[in-house]
Write a protein that holds these residues in place. Structure first.
Motif, PDB file in Angstrom:
ATOM      1  N   GLY A 111       0.800  -1.221   0.000  1.00  0.00           N
ATOM      2  CA  GLY A 111       0.000   0.000   0.000  1.00  0.00           C
ATOM      3  C   GLY A 111       0.831   1.267   0.000  1.00  0.00           C
ATOM      4  O   GLY A 111       0.344   2.331  -0.380  1.00  0.00           O
ATOM      5  N   GLY A 112       2.072   1.169   0.423  1.00  0.00           N
ATOM      6  CA  GLY A 112       2.940   2.339   0.425  1.00  0.00           C
ATOM      7  C   GLY A 112       3.700   2.525  -0.869  1.00  0.00           C
ATOM      8  O   GLY A 112       4.074   3.640  -1.220  1.00  0.00           O
ATOM      9  N   MET A 113       3.925   1.413  -1.585  1.00  0.00           N
ATOM     10  CA  MET A 113       4.803   1.447  -2.755  1.00  0.00           C
ATOM     11  C   MET A 113       4.106   1.163  -4.082  1.00  0.00           C
ATOM     12  O   MET A 113       4.498   1.690  -5.112  1.00  0.00           O
ATOM     13  CB  MET A 113       5.935   0.417  -2.587  1.00  0.00           C
ATOM     14  N   ARG A 114       3.099   0.294  -4.060  1.00  0.00           N
ATOM     15  CA  ARG A 114       2.468  -0.071  -5.331  1.00  0.00           C
ATOM     16  C   ARG A 114       1.433   0.981  -5.698  1.00  0.00           C
ATOM     17  O   ARG A 114       0.484   1.239  -4.962  1.00  0.00           O
ATOM     18  CB  ARG A 114       1.788  -1.436  -5.238  1.00  0.00           C
ATOM     19  N   VAL A 115       1.611   1.604  -6.844  1.00  0.00           N
ATOM     20  CA  VAL A 115       0.718   2.673  -7.285  1.00  0.00           C
ATOM     21  C   VAL A 115       0.250   2.393  -8.715  1.00  0.00           C
ATOM     22  O   VAL A 115       0.914   1.682  -9.465  1.00  0.00           O
ATOM     23  CB  VAL A 115       1.410   4.053  -7.229  1.00  0.00           C
ATOM     24  N   PRO A 116      -0.892   2.955  -9.104  1.00  0.00           N
ATOM     25  CA  PRO A 116      -1.345   2.782 -10.484  1.00  0.00           C
ATOM     26  C   PRO A 116      -0.396   3.484 -11.456  1.00  0.00           C
ATOM     27  O   PRO A 116       0.260   4.463 -11.108  1.00  0.00           O
ATOM     28  CB  PRO A 116      -2.722   3.460 -10.504  1.00  0.00           C
ATOM     29  N   ALA A 117      -0.344   2.975 -12.664  1.00  0.00           N
ATOM     30  CA  ALA A 117       0.419   3.626 -13.728  1.00  0.00           C
ATOM     31  C   ALA A 117      -0.330   3.436 -15.037  1.00  0.00           C
ATOM     32  O   ALA A 117      -0.869   2.362 -15.301  1.00  0.00           O
ATOM     33  CB  ALA A 117       1.822   3.041 -13.833  1.00  0.00           C
ATOM     34  N   ILE A 118      -0.377   4.491 -15.827  1.00  0.00           N
ATOM     35  CA  ILE A 118      -1.012   4.445 -17.146  1.00  0.00           C
ATOM     36  C   ILE A 118       0.002   4.934 -18.171  1.00  0.00           C
ATOM     37  O   ILE A 118       0.609   5.997 -17.985  1.00  0.00           O
ATOM     38  CB  ILE A 118      -2.274   5.328 -17.202  1.00  0.00           C
ATOM     39  N   TYR A 179      13.733  -3.940  -5.018  1.00  0.00           N
ATOM     40  CA  TYR A 179      14.323  -3.808  -3.684  1.00  0.00           C
ATOM     41  C   TYR A 179      13.773  -2.548  -3.032  1.00  0.00           C
ATOM     42  O   TYR A 179      13.788  -1.481  -3.623  1.00  0.00           O
ATOM     43  CB  TYR A 179      15.853  -3.726  -3.794  1.00  0.00           C
ATOM     44  N   PHE A 180      13.289  -2.698  -1.812  1.00  0.00           N
ATOM     45  CA  PHE A 180      12.655  -1.588  -1.105  1.00  0.00           C
ATOM     46  C   PHE A 180      13.586  -1.082   0.002  1.00  0.00           C
ATOM     47  O   PHE A 180      13.782  -1.750   1.006  1.00  0.00           O
ATOM     48  CB  PHE A 180      11.324  -2.031  -0.489  1.00  0.00           C
ATOM     49  N   ARG A 190      10.781  -7.706  -3.302  1.00  0.00           N
ATOM     50  CA  ARG A 190       9.714  -8.393  -4.030  1.00  0.00           C
ATOM     51  C   ARG A 190      10.332  -9.087  -5.236  1.00  0.00           C
ATOM     52  O   ARG A 190      11.072  -8.481  -6.008  1.00  0.00           O
ATOM     53  CB  ARG A 190       8.649  -7.394  -4.484  1.00  0.00           C
ATOM     54  N   HIS A 191      10.022 -10.375  -5.393  1.00  0.00           N
ATOM     55  CA  HIS A 191      10.515 -11.155  -6.526  1.00  0.00           C
ATOM     56  C   HIS A 191       9.331 -11.897  -7.122  1.00  0.00           C
ATOM     57  O   HIS A 191       8.779 -12.793  -6.486  1.00  0.00           O
ATOM     58  CB  HIS A 191      11.600 -12.131  -6.077  1.00  0.00           C
ATOM     59  N   GLY A 192       8.927 -11.482  -8.317  1.00  0.00           N
ATOM     60  CA  GLY A 192       7.736 -12.087  -8.922  1.00  0.00           C
ATOM     61  C   GLY A 192       6.525 -11.850  -8.039  1.00  0.00           C
ATOM     62  O   GLY A 192       6.232 -10.726  -7.640  1.00  0.00           O
ATOM     63  N   ALA A 193       5.834 -12.927  -7.695  1.00  0.00           N
ATOM     64  CA  ALA A 193       4.627 -12.819  -6.875  1.00  0.00           C
ATOM     65  C   ALA A 193       4.927 -12.860  -5.380  1.00  0.00           C
ATOM     66  O   ALA A 193       4.008 -12.783  -4.567  1.00  0.00           O
ATOM     67  CB  ALA A 193       3.665 -13.949  -7.230  1.00  0.00           C
ATOM     68  N   PHE A 194       6.199 -12.948  -5.015  1.00  0.00           N
ATOM     69  CA  PHE A 194       6.556 -13.129  -3.607  1.00  0.00           C
ATOM     70  C   PHE A 194       7.283 -11.908  -3.062  1.00  0.00           C
ATOM     71  O   PHE A 194       7.979 -11.202  -3.794  1.00  0.00           O
ATOM     72  CB  PHE A 194       7.437 -14.376  -3.441  1.00  0.00           C
TER      73      PHE A 194
END
Length: 204
Positions: A111-118, A179-180, A190-194
């Protein structure tokens, strides 16, 4: 009136530079608090002031795209719309929402890092397509340099990757890992879905 004045300046810049290659970096101040909306948008949204601000931002993007079309630049211009971080949860109704994602601004949860992109480029990027592939704003620099046909600087290590295969549908995203960091500390990977979290404390 800040959003409107920023947009006026962006439109003016596009018109002045339309006969040559240009790069427009257009970071809006809002929806960062304190929030303000121009009179024609104030009180128009069911979401209150935050919604008014977002509706004006939407209109701002519309003006930019309309200008690119009117000046005959749409088919020769890549537009990327995204955000630098998730919602500022300590601001409650004026801070936004990450939906089903955990946490918000100031942490390394999604929620802090993943944002929408268009990404928008008529004739080059297929309309109406969505992807869950990984990409970061760090990837925009090498992508833009590659599109311009220029060499990347060789005197430093770059964290970004060229997203052209993902954007143009010619291949997968070149990025499978993110890498965060906060400062020099590695908080998560985060690597792939993990995703592995090593430090879960948020900034607030």
């Amino acid at each position: 009136t800040l959003t409107r004045r920023y947009t006026d300046a962006a439109v003016r810049f596009i018109r002045e530079k339309k006969t040559q290659p240009f790069f427009l970096y257009f970071p809006h101040t809002f929806p960062h608090v304190p929030l303000f909306a121009s009179p024609e948008f104030l009180g128009q949204s069911a979401r209150g002031l935050y919604g008014d601000v977002v509706e004006e931002l939407d209109a701002s993007v519309g003006r930019v795209l309309a200008t690119l079309r009117a000046e005959g630049l749409a088919e020769n211009t890549l537009v990327v719309f995204t955000s630098d971080n998730g919602p500022w949860l300590t601001q409650f109704e004026q801070g936004g929402s990450a939906g089903l994602l955990r946490e918000g601004k100031g942490c390394t949860f999604e929620g802090g890092m993943r944002v929408p992109a268009i990404a928008w480029w008529p004739g080059k990027i297929a309309a109406g397509k969505t992807t869950s592939a990984l990409a970061t704003t760090m990837d925009l620099f090498p992508t833009a340099v590659a599109l311009a046909g220029a060499p990347l600087p060789a005197d430093r290590t770059l964290d970004g990757l060229d997203l052209r295969p993902l954007l143009f549908g010619t291949g997968p995203s070149p990025r499978d890992t993110v890498y965060f960091y906060r400062g020099s500390s590695l908080f998560a990977v985060r690597h792939g879905a993990f995703k592995a979290h090593f430090i879960t404390q948020s900034a607030y």
